[in-house]
Design a protein around this motif. Sequence first.
Motif, short mmCIF file in Angstrom:
data_model
loop_
_atom_site.label_atom_id
_atom_site.label_comp_id
_atom_site.label_asym_id
_atom_site.label_seq_id
_atom_site.Cartn_x
_atom_site.Cartn_y
_atom_site.Cartn_z
N SER A 107 -22.89 -60.15 27.09
CA SER A 107 -23.06 -58.77 27.54
C SER A 107 -24.36 -58.21 27.00
O SER A 107 -24.98 -58.80 26.09
CB SER A 107 -21.90 -57.91 27.03
OG SER A 107 -21.96 -57.84 25.61
N GLU A 109 -24.67 -55.78 24.98
CA GLU A 109 -24.44 -55.57 23.55
C GLU A 109 -24.61 -56.87 22.77
O GLU A 109 -25.20 -56.88 21.67
CB GLU A 109 -23.03 -55.02 23.31
CG GLU A 109 -22.78 -53.65 23.91
CD GLU A 109 -22.21 -53.70 25.32
OE1 GLU A 109 -21.62 -52.69 25.73
OE2 GLU A 109 -22.38 -54.73 26.00
N GLU A 113 -27.25 -57.84 19.74
CA GLU A 113 -26.76 -58.36 18.46
C GLU A 113 -27.42 -59.69 18.11
O GLU A 113 -27.77 -59.94 16.95
CB GLU A 113 -25.24 -58.51 18.51
CG GLU A 113 -24.50 -57.17 18.53
CD GLU A 113 -23.01 -57.33 18.77
OE1 GLU A 113 -22.54 -58.49 18.87
OE2 GLU A 113 -22.32 -56.30 18.88
N THR A 140 -29.41 -53.77 29.14
CA THR A 140 -29.76 -54.41 27.87
C THR A 140 -30.94 -53.70 27.22
O THR A 140 -30.94 -53.44 26.01
CB THR A 140 -30.09 -55.89 28.09
OG1 THR A 140 -29.00 -56.53 28.75
CG2 THR A 140 -30.37 -56.60 26.77
N MET A 143 -29.99 -50.40 25.51
CA MET A 143 -29.34 -50.63 24.22
C MET A 143 -30.31 -51.16 23.19
O MET A 143 -30.20 -50.85 22.00
CB MET A 143 -28.16 -51.59 24.40
CG MET A 143 -27.05 -51.02 25.26
SD MET A 143 -25.70 -52.20 25.47
CE MET A 143 -24.67 -51.30 26.65
#
Length: 287
Positions: A107, A109, A113, A140, A143
């Motif tokens: 994803s 997120e 990460e 993406t 974020m």
Amino acid sequence: MECRYYKQLDDGRIECQLCPHHCKIMNGKTGICRNRRNQDGVLISEVYGQPCSLAIDPIEKKPLYHFHPGTKCLSIACTGCNFRCLNCQNYEISQVAPSEVGHYDLSPEAIVELCQQYHCPGIAYTYTEPLTYLEYITDTARMAHEAGLWNILVTAGYVCQEPLKDLLPYLDAANIDLKSFNDDIYKQVSGGHLQPVLDTILAMRDAGVWIELTNLVIPGVNDDMQMIRQMCQWIVSNGLSENPLHFSRFFPRYKMGDITPTPIHTLKEAKQIAQEEGIKHVYLGNI
């Protein structure tokens, strides 16, 4: 994942409004990019959250020479491209359907990460044509910005302006592949047109995105020095004389296996012309 840029037609087809092809897609079929499918009247992205390639690269590999040199970026790609370049370097993942290659389940997120986990200051959307999965990279990129990371786009720039506007606020740098300065060559070699690419360059310029341009010089195809001069004149006249221009050496690949590599003297002549026309930073690649 439902796409954001399409309209339904009266005959059951869908018109994709992401790129200038405006593919009219029958139920169960995909557009030229192979990753956007008409599924019972809904346009679905078959690659959202499913990159086929992940790597950590030097930022110079993109190539970006004047944007945080010496740093690394997390590179991601999904399958698909809205061009059909006869010389494609990554045809194994750009010219295939998503079902033909393996992929990760990541994803937006999870991508952010991963970037933080490996201490990369930015994410590069690269290798294939990231604009064909614009929803994924926009989510993406948003974020990533919230996490203090850069966003880098490596693209051929073939996209409609309205969808592009959704990405621009989160984009920090881009390398745009300006394949030639002739519309006929664009059609013959890549299956597209020149003007939308120029429009993308100007839109990124106006949005404050750091731009570097790449021109792959192919013998007998786009190595006419007068055309290269016209390209350089356009770059300078549009306020991009300080932005690096990369002339890249061609090697036989994909459907152009019978063309010899670009002579070094051809690249040097192109560089001289670019400098004569006022481009301050000219680099030769693949040499």
